[in-house]
Scaffold this motif. Structure first.
Motif, PDB file in Angstrom:
ATOM      1  N   GLN A   1       0.835  -1.204   0.000  1.00 43.25           N
ATOM      2  CA  GLN A   1       0.000   0.000   0.000  1.00 43.25           C
ATOM      3  C   GLN A   1       0.870   1.255   0.000  1.00 43.25           C
ATOM      4  OE1 GLN A   1      -2.382  -1.048   3.484  1.00 43.25           O
ATOM      5  NE2 GLN A   1      -4.218  -0.893   2.207  1.00 43.25           N
ATOM      6  N   ASN A   2       1.949   1.242   0.771  1.00 44.28           N
ATOM      7  CA  ASN A   2       2.843   2.393   0.805  1.00 44.28           C
ATOM      8  C   ASN A   2       3.498   2.639  -0.550  1.00 44.28           C
ATOM      9  OD1 ASN A   2       3.310   3.905   3.417  1.00 44.28           O
ATOM     10  ND2 ASN A   2       3.260   1.800   4.144  1.00 44.28           N
ATOM     11  N   LEU A   3       3.952   1.566  -1.186  1.00 43.64           N
ATOM     12  CA  LEU A   3       4.573   1.714  -2.507  1.00 43.64           C
ATOM     13  C   LEU A   3       3.564   2.237  -3.529  1.00 43.64           C
ATOM     14  CD1 LEU A   3       6.859  -1.428  -2.741  1.00 43.64           C
ATOM     15  CD2 LEU A   3       7.594   0.960  -2.786  1.00 43.64           C
ATOM     16  N   LEU A   4       2.372   1.665  -3.520  1.00 39.85           N
ATOM     17  CA  LEU A   4       1.337   2.128  -4.451  1.00 39.85           C
ATOM     18  C   LEU A   4       1.024   3.600  -4.213  1.00 39.85           C
ATOM     19  CD1 LEU A   4      -1.083  -0.939  -4.438  1.00 39.85           C
ATOM     20  CD2 LEU A   4       0.405  -0.199  -6.310  1.00 39.85           C
ATOM     21  N   TYR A   5       0.925   4.002  -2.955  1.00 45.41           N
ATOM     22  CA  TYR A   5       0.644   5.404  -2.630  1.00 45.41           C
ATOM     23  C   TYR A   5       1.801   6.292  -3.076  1.00 45.41           C
ATOM     24  CZ  TYR A   5      -0.764   9.551  -0.059  1.00 45.41           C
ATOM     25  OH  TYR A   5      -1.116  10.834   0.276  1.00 45.41           O
ATOM     26  N   ASP A   6       3.047   5.841  -2.854  1.00 45.11           N
ATOM     27  CA  ASP A   6       4.210   6.623  -3.279  1.00 45.11           C
ATOM     28  C   ASP A   6       4.220   6.837  -4.789  1.00 45.11           C
ATOM     29  OD1 ASP A   6       5.128   6.828  -0.692  1.00 45.11           O
ATOM     30  OD2 ASP A   6       6.657   5.261  -0.898  1.00 45.11           O
ATOM     31  N   PHE A   7       3.888   5.800  -5.531  1.00 41.26           N
ATOM     32  CA  PHE A   7       3.949   5.889  -6.990  1.00 41.26           C
ATOM     33  C   PHE A   7       2.733   6.584  -7.605  1.00 41.26           C
ATOM     34  CE2 PHE A   7       7.437   3.028  -6.571  1.00 41.26           C
ATOM     35  CZ  PHE A   7       8.202   3.215  -7.715  1.00 41.26           C
ATOM     36  N   TYR A   8       1.558   6.312  -7.077  1.00 43.34           N
ATOM     37  CA  TYR A   8       0.335   6.767  -7.736  1.00 43.34           C
ATOM     38  C   TYR A   8      -0.528   7.694  -6.888  1.00 43.34           C
ATOM     39  CZ  TYR A   8       1.533   2.662 -10.554  1.00 43.34           C
ATOM     40  OH  TYR A   8       2.180   1.744 -11.329  1.00 43.34           O
ATOM     41  N   GLY A   9      -0.110   8.012  -5.685  1.00 39.80           N
ATOM     42  CA  GLY A   9      -0.919   8.828  -4.788  1.00 39.80           C
ATOM     43  C   GLY A   9      -1.308  10.177  -5.356  1.00 39.80           C
ATOM     44  N   GLU A  10      -0.445  10.754  -6.153  1.00 38.20           N
ATOM     45  CA  GLU A  10      -0.740  12.059  -6.749  1.00 38.20           C
ATOM     46  C   GLU A  10      -1.901  12.000  -7.739  1.00 38.20           C
ATOM     47  OE1 GLU A  10       0.490  15.100  -5.912  1.00 38.20           O
ATOM     48  OE2 GLU A  10       1.431  13.983  -4.278  1.00 38.20           O
ATOM     49  N   LEU A  11      -2.274  10.817  -8.153  1.00 32.44           N
ATOM     50  CA  LEU A  11      -3.387  10.665  -9.081  1.00 32.44           C
ATOM     51  C   LEU A  11      -4.740  10.601  -8.377  1.00 32.44           C
ATOM     52  CD1 LEU A  11      -1.711   8.079 -11.473  1.00 32.44           C
ATOM     53  CD2 LEU A  11      -1.920  10.548 -11.809  1.00 32.44           C
ATOM     54  N   LEU A  12      -4.718  10.522  -7.053  1.00 32.83           N
ATOM     55  CA  LEU A  12      -5.957  10.550  -6.276  1.00 32.83           C
ATOM     56  C   LEU A  12      -6.437  12.000  -6.140  1.00 32.83           C
ATOM     57  CD1 LEU A  12      -4.912   8.134  -3.373  1.00 32.83           C
ATOM     58  CD2 LEU A  12      -6.377   7.589  -5.336  1.00 32.83           C
ATOM     59  N   THR A  13      -7.714  12.167  -5.823  1.00 33.34           N
ATOM     60  CA  THR A  13      -8.217  13.513  -5.558  1.00 33.34           C
ATOM     61  C   THR A  13      -7.605  14.008  -4.249  1.00 33.34           C
ATOM     62  OG1 THR A  13     -10.111  12.804  -4.242  1.00 33.34           O
ATOM     63  CG2 THR A  13     -10.435  12.931  -6.657  1.00 33.34           C
ATOM     64  N   ALA A  14      -7.691  15.298  -3.992  1.00 28.47           N
ATOM     65  CA  ALA A  14      -7.126  15.868  -2.765  1.00 28.47           C
ATOM     66  C   ALA A  14      -7.753  15.212  -1.533  1.00 28.47           C
ATOM     67  CB  ALA A  14      -7.330  17.379  -2.746  1.00 28.47           C
ATOM     68  N   HIS A  15      -9.069  15.021  -1.559  1.00 26.90           N
ATOM     69  CA  HIS A  15      -9.768  14.415  -0.421  1.00 26.90           C
ATOM     70  C   HIS A  15      -9.332  12.961  -0.225  1.00 26.90           C
ATOM     71  CE1 HIS A  15     -12.888  14.031   2.573  1.00 26.90           C
ATOM     72  NE2 HIS A  15     -13.450  13.027   1.916  1.00 26.90           N
ATOM     73  N   GLN A  16      -9.222  12.215  -1.316  1.00 29.58           N
ATOM     74  CA  GLN A  16      -8.771  10.829  -1.232  1.00 29.58           C
ATOM     75  C   GLN A  16      -7.348  10.765  -0.680  1.00 29.58           C
ATOM     76  OE1 GLN A  16      -9.336   9.789  -5.353  1.00 29.58           O
ATOM     77  NE2 GLN A  16     -11.182   8.592  -4.913  1.00 29.58           N
ATOM     78  N   LYS A  17      -6.482  11.656  -1.165  1.00 26.63           N
ATOM     79  CA  LYS A  17      -5.095  11.686  -0.686  1.00 26.63           C
ATOM     80  C   LYS A  17      -5.027  11.969   0.800  1.00 26.63           C
ATOM     81  CE  LYS A  17      -2.155  14.298  -2.681  1.00 26.63           C
ATOM     82  NZ  LYS A  17      -1.417  15.248  -3.490  1.00 26.63           N
ATOM     83  N   GLU A  18      -5.831  12.883   1.272  1.00 21.43           N
ATOM     84  CA  GLU A  18      -5.828  13.221   2.696  1.00 21.43           C
ATOM     85  C   GLU A  18      -6.201  12.012   3.542  1.00 21.43           C
ATOM     86  OE1 GLU A  18      -6.991  17.725   3.716  1.00 21.43           O
ATOM     87  OE2 GLU A  18      -8.543  16.626   2.607  1.00 21.43           O
ATOM     88  N   ILE A  19      -7.325  11.411   3.214  1.00 18.25           N
ATOM     89  CA  ILE A  19      -7.830  10.296   4.019  1.00 18.25           C
ATOM     90  C   ILE A  19      -6.940   9.072   3.879  1.00 18.25           C
ATOM     91  CG2 ILE A  19      -9.751   8.652   4.258  1.00 18.25           C
ATOM     92  CD1 ILE A  19     -11.610  11.047   3.759  1.00 18.25           C
ATOM     93  N   TYR A  20      -6.627   8.694   2.669  1.00 16.76           N
ATOM     94  CA  TYR A  20      -5.798   7.512   2.453  1.00 16.76           C
ATOM     95  C   TYR A  20      -4.394   7.732   3.018  1.00 16.76           C
ATOM     96  CZ  TYR A  20      -4.377   3.195   0.123  1.00 16.76           C
ATOM     97  OH  TYR A  20      -3.950   1.926  -0.143  1.00 16.76           O
ATOM     98  N   GLY A  21      -3.877   8.933   2.867  1.00 14.70           N
ATOM     99  CA  GLY A  21      -2.563   9.264   3.414  1.00 14.70           C
ATOM    100  C   GLY A  21      -2.518   9.131   4.926  1.00 14.70           C
ATOM    101  N   GLU A  22      -3.566   9.587   5.589  1.00 16.54           N
ATOM    102  CA  GLU A  22      -3.621   9.442   7.047  1.00 16.54           C
ATOM    103  C   GLU A  22      -3.606   7.968   7.437  1.00 16.54           C
ATOM    104  OE1 GLU A  22      -3.223  11.673   9.242  1.00 16.54           O
ATOM    105  OE2 GLU A  22      -3.623  13.520   8.147  1.00 16.54           O
ATOM    106  N   HIS A  23      -4.319   7.173   6.692  1.00 17.26           N
ATOM    107  CA  HIS A  23      -4.387   5.732   6.980  1.00 17.26           C
ATOM    108  C   HIS A  23      -3.048   5.050   6.697  1.00 17.26           C
ATOM    109  CE1 HIS A  23      -5.891   1.666   7.264  1.00 17.26           C
ATOM    110  NE2 HIS A  23      -5.535   1.432   6.014  1.00 17.26           N
ATOM    111  N   ILE A  24      -2.466   5.319   5.544  1.00 22.00           N
ATOM    112  CA  ILE A  24      -1.250   4.629   5.112  1.00 22.00           C
ATOM    113  C   ILE A  24      -0.006   5.202   5.772  1.00 22.00           C
ATOM    114  CG2 ILE A  24       0.238   4.156   3.092  1.00 22.00           C
ATOM    115  CD1 ILE A  24      -2.331   2.492   3.267  1.00 22.00           C
ATOM    116  N   LEU A  25       0.159   6.505   5.715  1.00 18.68           N
ATOM    117  CA  LEU A  25       1.396   7.121   6.184  1.00 18.68           C
ATOM    118  C   LEU A  25       1.433   7.335   7.690  1.00 18.68           C
ATOM    119  CD1 LEU A  25       1.826   9.771   3.349  1.00 18.68           C
ATOM    120  CD2 LEU A  25       2.812   7.471   3.490  1.00 18.68           C
ATOM    121  N   ASN A  26       0.295   7.660   8.274  1.00 19.22           N
ATOM    122  CA  ASN A  26       0.265   7.959   9.708  1.00 19.22           C
ATOM    123  C   ASN A  26      -0.349   6.840  10.539  1.00 19.22           C
ATOM    124  OD1 ASN A  26       1.444  10.447   9.172  1.00 19.22           O
ATOM    125  ND2 ASN A  26      -0.532  11.405   8.819  1.00 19.22           N
ATOM    126  N   ASP A  27      -0.742   5.748   9.876  1.00 21.56           N
ATOM    127  CA  ASP A  27      -1.274   4.561  10.541  1.00 21.56           C
ATOM    128  C   ASP A  27      -2.474   4.883  11.435  1.00 21.56           C
ATOM    129  OD1 ASP A  27      -1.246   1.798  10.895  1.00 21.56           O
ATOM    130  OD2 ASP A  27      -0.031   1.938  12.720  1.00 21.56           O
TER     131      ASP A  27
END
Length: 117
Positions: free
Chosen positions: A7-33
């Motif tokens: 999940q971290n690798l996928l987010y690192d590679f493709y996270g910028e393709l998510l909407t801002a809201h998706q990036k915020e929520i998914y980022g909190e889950h993936i990056l900040n656990d």
């Protein structure tokens, strides 16, 4: 590969393709656990909405990887570079001075590439 690492690798590679809201929520889950409950409280949404967003983002990022294979290519390249690095270290044990210098340069380049990955 462990799911969290994937999940971290996928987010690192493709996270910028998510909407801002998706990036915020998914980022909190993936990056900040953060848990769904913690994210829901922070964003003022329901836990179910957070779970749905995480599942949706997982699917989106997995679909990008299925089409583009950037993570797979990255991991393959990284393994090949590690192998070159191992071979160059083994060759350093040989006695020919010029070969040693050439191999040192190869090892230096490999180290630089590995650091950049």
């Amino acid at each position: 590969m462990e799911r969290i690492v994937e999940q971290n690798l996928l987010y690192d590679f493709y996270g910028e393709l998510l909407t801002a809201h998706q990036k915020e929520i998914y980022g909190e889950h993936i990056l900040n656990d953060m848990t769904a409950t913690e994210i829901a409280a922070e964003f003022g949404i329901t836990r179910q909405a957070v779970h749905d967003m995480i599942r949706r983002c997982d699917k989106i990022l997995t679909d990008y990887e299925a089409r583009l294979h950037l993570v797979a290519k990255f991991l393959t390249a990284k393994e090949k570079i590690k192998e070159i690095h191992t071979l160059s270290r083994r060759l350093l044990r040989e006695d020919k001075e010029q070969m040693k210098e050439d191999i040192r340069q190869i090892e230096s380049v490999c180290n630089q590439v590995l650091e950049d990955l």
